[in-house]
Each structure stands twice: as C-alpha cells, then as structure tokens.
Motif scaffolding. Structure first.
Motif, PDB file in Angstrom:
ATOM      1  N   GLU A 157      -7.180  -2.435   4.764  1.00  0.00           N
ATOM      2  CA  GLU A 157      -7.752  -2.661   3.423  1.00  0.00           C
ATOM      3  C   GLU A 157      -6.975  -3.749   2.696  1.00  0.00           C
ATOM      4  O   GLU A 157      -7.550  -4.642   2.063  1.00  0.00           O
ATOM      5  CB  GLU A 157      -7.628  -1.376   2.597  1.00  0.00           C
ATOM      6  CG  GLU A 157      -8.921  -0.669   2.296  1.00  0.00           C
ATOM      7  CD  GLU A 157      -8.691   0.433   1.270  1.00  0.00           C
ATOM      8  OE1 GLU A 157      -8.489   0.128   0.078  1.00  0.00           O
ATOM      9  OE2 GLU A 157      -8.703   1.617   1.683  1.00  0.00           O
TER      10      GLU A 157
ATOM     11  N   ARG B  66      -3.824   5.349  -1.949  1.00  0.00           N
ATOM     12  CA  ARG B  66      -4.836   6.320  -1.528  1.00  0.00           C
ATOM     13  C   ARG B  66      -4.189   7.700  -1.435  1.00  0.00           C
ATOM     14  O   ARG B  66      -2.994   7.795  -1.118  1.00  0.00           O
ATOM     15  CB  ARG B  66      -5.395   5.954  -0.139  1.00  0.00           C
ATOM     16  CG  ARG B  66      -6.180   4.649  -0.091  1.00  0.00           C
ATOM     17  CD  ARG B  66      -7.513   4.743  -0.848  1.00  0.00           C
ATOM     18  NE  ARG B  66      -8.160   3.433  -0.935  1.00  0.00           N
ATOM     19  CZ  ARG B  66      -8.026   2.582  -1.943  1.00  0.00           C
ATOM     20  NH1 ARG B  66      -7.229   2.889  -2.984  1.00  0.00           N
ATOM     21  NH2 ARG B  66      -8.657   1.424  -1.949  1.00  0.00           N
TER      22      ARG B  66
ATOM     23  N   GLY C 189       0.822  -1.202   0.000  1.00  0.00           N
ATOM     24  CA  GLY C 189       0.000   0.000   0.000  1.00  0.00           C
ATOM     25  C   GLY C 189       0.857   1.253   0.000  1.00  0.00           C
ATOM     26  O   GLY C 189       1.985   1.241   0.503  1.00  0.00           O
TER      27      GLY C 189
ATOM     28  N   LEU D 118      -5.210   1.782   5.508  1.00  0.00           N
ATOM     29  CA  LEU D 118      -4.840   1.188   4.215  1.00  0.00           C
ATOM     30  C   LEU D 118      -4.302  -0.232   4.428  1.00  0.00           C
ATOM     31  O   LEU D 118      -4.575  -1.146   3.631  1.00  0.00           O
ATOM     32  CB  LEU D 118      -3.808   2.070   3.498  1.00  0.00           C
ATOM     33  CG  LEU D 118      -3.354   1.601   2.108  1.00  0.00           C
ATOM     34  CD1 LEU D 118      -4.544   1.347   1.177  1.00  0.00           C
ATOM     35  CD2 LEU D 118      -2.410   2.638   1.477  1.00  0.00           C
TER      36      LEU D 118
END
Lengths: 322, 322
Positions: A318, A290, A268, A315
C-alpha cells in the motif's frame, strides 16, 4: 523479494517464523540486536541472536520462548557449587555449548558476524542472521537501588530485577563508536521492504537504530518501512516494554511508539484491533496505519504470526503504491 | 610431619587417598603435574590437578578414575553437533564447570596456583594442592604417523592414539623457562619426607622434575626421598608407562625406573613382591629397596593404598635412621 527485519528476541523470532511462512520465497536478512549481550562465566552470551537462531532452527524451548528445548542445568548447578554466579541468568547445558563455541571463535579472532554465520550453519534458520555490529555495545539501565543511583546491565535489570524499579535512562554503551556489521548497510540498501517486528522499541530495535549509519540507511533506503506495535491495549504484548518506554518519556501505547519512531523512519504501522482508535492519531503523524489482530498467542501462534507478516507486507505494498 | 608428594593423575591420586589414611595428622603438600594440561574448546583443562582434587574431594568417577561421578555429556554432544571437536577427549557436563571457572579466573589474571586454591575451597581435598608451575608447560610426544614424523600433544598421544605408536621422544615444551609455582620450593625445603607415588616416571613425575629448581631442591632437601614403582612384573600397573619409558631408553622394570631416578635423587624405593628379585639391583645402585604389595586394586584399594603409604613412610624412617 528482499526483506530486512530488525529483530530483538522472542517477539522478533516468532514474527520471523510467521514471515517465513507468509513469504516462503523471500530473501530475508535479519539484523539482530546485540545490546543485551552479556559476558557470563567468561563466555560471550548473545541472547537475542540465539533466540532467533534457535526459534527458526527448531531448537527453541517453545514454552519459555528462549533457550534450548529439552534442557538440563548441570553445568550451572556445578558453577553454583563453586560459588560462581550469577545464578539469576538461566543457562542450560545445551545452551552452554553455543556460548563455548562462540567464545572460542571470538578468542581465535573471528568477528561476531562470522561466528554467527558459523553457528547458523548448524541451525539453518532460513534467513541471513547478522548482528547489528561486530563491536561491543552493551545496554545499561540507570536505576535507583537502595537509595543509590547506579547503572546495571540490561540483563540485570530485565532478568534479575524483573524491571521492578523505574528505569531513569537506557544507555546503549559503546553504540556511538560501533560500526554496522559487514552486510548490514548493504542489505538495507538492497531491501525491497524493511520490517520492525513487535520487538521492544527501546532496548531491541532502538539499540539497533543507535548504531551510527543504520537509522540513516533505513530512512534513505527509499522502500517501505513497516512496523508492528509491541503494545496492545496500552500494555506490552510480552515483557516489560512499558518500563523502558517510560525512561524515554514515551507513553505505553501503540500510537506513541509509532510517533517515537517517527514518520522520517516509519512509513506504515500495524496496531491491534483493540487499538483501532489509534489509527487516526498515527496517520496524523504521517504514518499509514492499519488495525489487525497482533496477538501471537499459542497454539495458533504460528498462523497468527504469518497473518501478521502478511498484513505487514500488504501495508508495505500500500505504501509503495501510494 | 610435613610430607611433599609429586603427583600425576590416577595413580598419584589413589596413593594420596591412602596416604591421608595412613598419616591422618600429616601436613601434606601435593605438587601436581601440569604438563598434560590442554586447551579444549577455548577452556583450560588440567587433568592431573583435577583428578587429585576430585579423588580426594569425593567427586571422582571411581570406576574410570578420572572425571566426575554421576556425569552426563550434553555439552559435548552439542559441541559435536556444531562440528566442534575434539571428540576423543571425554569432558562431562559437571567437569565442564570446573574448566569454565578455571578459564574465567585465568582470564581475569589469577595465576593457576591461585585458581587451584580457589577450586580446592570447594573440594577440600585435605592436602595443599600446588601446580608444579604457573607457567605453561605442555608435554609433546614425537611420533611417526602415516610415515611422517610429527609432535603431538601428550593427550593426543595418550587418549586419542592410546599410545598405539612408538614415542620417539617426550618433550615438556616450555619447561626449561618455567618457574616453580609459589610455595613449591618452600614446601620441599620444609618437608620431612618427599614421596614419589606410583605415577608415570616420565610424563608425570619426570615433567615435574623438569621444571628448573625442583629436582635440585629435592636432591638438596636433606630428607628421605622415597618412591613407589609404577611397574609391577615388567608391566605398568596402569596406563602405558612402558611406551614413554621406551622413548627414554629405559626398560620397563621396577629396577630400571629406580635407576632412572638415580641415587642422587632417590633414597628409597618400593617394588612389588613379585619384583623382589629387583631389590638387590636397586640397592646396588645406592637406593634402599623393599618389596611390598603395590597393587591398588578395588575394592580393597583404599586399604591397599594406605598400606603402601605406610610402607613408604616406614622406608623413609629407615633411610633417616641409617
């Protein structure tokens, strides 16, 4: 939750302060860069470890981001009176004491990891601070000075030359023979999340990853690895990361740094909202991305850093859930 | 005129300041005691050499007689915050710089004599300052503490314990294997006069004389050797010389110290006017003796020390003419 953070100096330390607020109950292990360590006046100076320790322990000079608060410089003035330099490296009187204790302990045979633990007994940083290695690693920068190509210590490049000349190459001298410090691989193996703060991807996190075994352990840990871009709007948030990225042929952009780490390492990536356009490119590289505010600016820095840490942990969740 | 002076700390340094006034054109070589050197915080501290260097170079704390003027103690406070001692030895921030430079040079392989010369380039003491030896000699004091007999470093006895317990023995550890520093024997051989200032006869001048070759060179130099009593009216002018004299079975009196040196070494001896009664006893021991004011008391200390130095040189001329 067990969190492992790879940290350089100011950016890493400020992010860690935010992380402690965002996850007060987490068990945080910091793997600190020692490639910018330097011997000055016969003393062993570990700028990045000290910046983390002082920042989290409440002893940092907040304004400059490194060194001790309420500092004086009498020792250094006297050294200059003896004609002993370098004068370009700022060492205050209070800071000197840290280096004196460290050097004395190293001289007595303690490894740097044990010394760091002892120093942290005073500072109580609220994290477990480990040097990346007990072995000597020294980042050198190949430059051309007065028409001659030579290698200078990273600190000479960064502090004395202020990265004013191009870096042809960045070499973590000694890294290939270095072993991770005791506890480093264990912490990575036991981590629930691994974070790369917005530290310098070349001379901070890159140097840590250059110690054989660390990159592999992170890639094999099987837990989310999330990083935060140190580049916002094509410029470094702090310092001169663009200069050392160029030496590696990496463009100075949030997306390029993610690609440099690569999807084999990184799961991420957070970019700043001004770089929202980079999200697609990063995700195309197989890294979930993101866009959130990434500026740790005073006076709200502490809160901003905590928000950034929360976004990184979100994140990571996620990634885990995906 | 070439003058060789064997010197300890405060007393020797203040006498030397007077000697420089009394004989401004003389070529003065100082052989400094290093038996009270100590490693503190991993740094090599040479209290007597530094006291001579700072006093003659204008950097001394006049009031306490040792250490630097206008001193602060931030490094030491920080070391204490790390729990690192000893706290009983006073090291100021400016003074620390001297020990850092010295330790760095020693670590780089320079002998103490070369380091001392380099430090003196800054201080310009107006004399040639030589350590008695480049080899490590450390004066230990045998004491009984809490019912147990043990040996402590001289500084621990002198500074921490303030000589509050009896000294059973004084041992210059390492002296028997030490060699005189380069230049020491040559300076003695070429001297026109050799002086013993009112320094401690046991732990300052006695330690210098314990380095094999130095005592013999002085005895064989064939030039007047004149000393000044550190005992005035049966008490030390400064410090606690009586404590260490007792360990050698020497009474604390001007005459007994002269007899302790002996006529094989000493040709002339100055006692204070209050000890005029001792002149006969000293002369009976084969040492020419005169009574003159020997108190180097402020504020007229500089002048008094110069008068003492003149008296010593005059006595040396008397010896030479006899």
């Amino acid at each position: 939750m067990r969190i492992v953070v790879l940290a350089g100096g100011i950016g890493g330390a400020r992010f860690l302060r935010g992380l402690k607020r965002a996850a007060p109950d987490a068990d945080i292990t910091v793997i600190g860069n020692t490639g910018d360590d330097i011997h000055l006046f016969g003393l062993k100076v570990c700028p990045d470890l000290d910046t983390v320790m002082y920042t989290l322990g409440g002893g940092i000079d907040e304004e400059q981001g490194w060194g001790r608060t309420d500092e004086t410089h009498r020792v250094k003035e006297e050294l200059a009176a003896y004609g002993v330099g370098p004068e370009w490296f700022g060492l205050g009187d209070r800071d000197f004491a840290t280096h004196i204790v460290r050097t004395q302990m190293l001289g007595a045979g303690y490894p740097l990891s044990a010394v760091t633990e002892a120093l942290c007994e005073r500072w109580q940083p609220g994290v477990r601070l480990l040097p990346m290695s007990d072995d000597r690693v020294e980042t050198h920068v190949a430059v051309t000075l007065d028409g001659e190509r030579r290698a200078v210590h990273f600190q000479e490049y960064w502090v004395k030359l202020r990265a004013s000349v191009d870096a042809h190459a960045i070499v973590p001298v000694g890294a290939e023979a270095a072993k991770p410090a005791p506890g480093v691989l264990e912490a990575i193996a036991e981590a629930d999340v691994i974070l790369f703060p917005p530290s310098n991807p070349v001379v901070s996190i890159g140097t840590i990853l250059a110690v054989p075994g660390i990159r592999e352990a992170i890639a094999d840990a099987g837990v989310p690895v999330v990083g935060l871009s140190p580049i916002v709007g094509d410029a470094p948030v702090r310092g001169m990361a663009d200069k050392v990225l160029a030496a590696l042929g990496v463009e100075s952009s949030a997306a390029a740094v993610a690609e440099h780490y690569g999807s084999g390492l990184l799961d991420g990536w957070l970019v700043d909202t001004v770089d929202a356009g980079a999200v697609e490119r990063v995700e195309a590289a197989g890294i979930r991305c993101r866009a959130v505010p990434l500026m740790m600016t005073d006076p709200a820095e502490g809160l901003a850093a905590a928000d950034m840490a929360r976004a990184a942990l979100a994140l990571a969740e996620e990634v885990r859930a995906s």
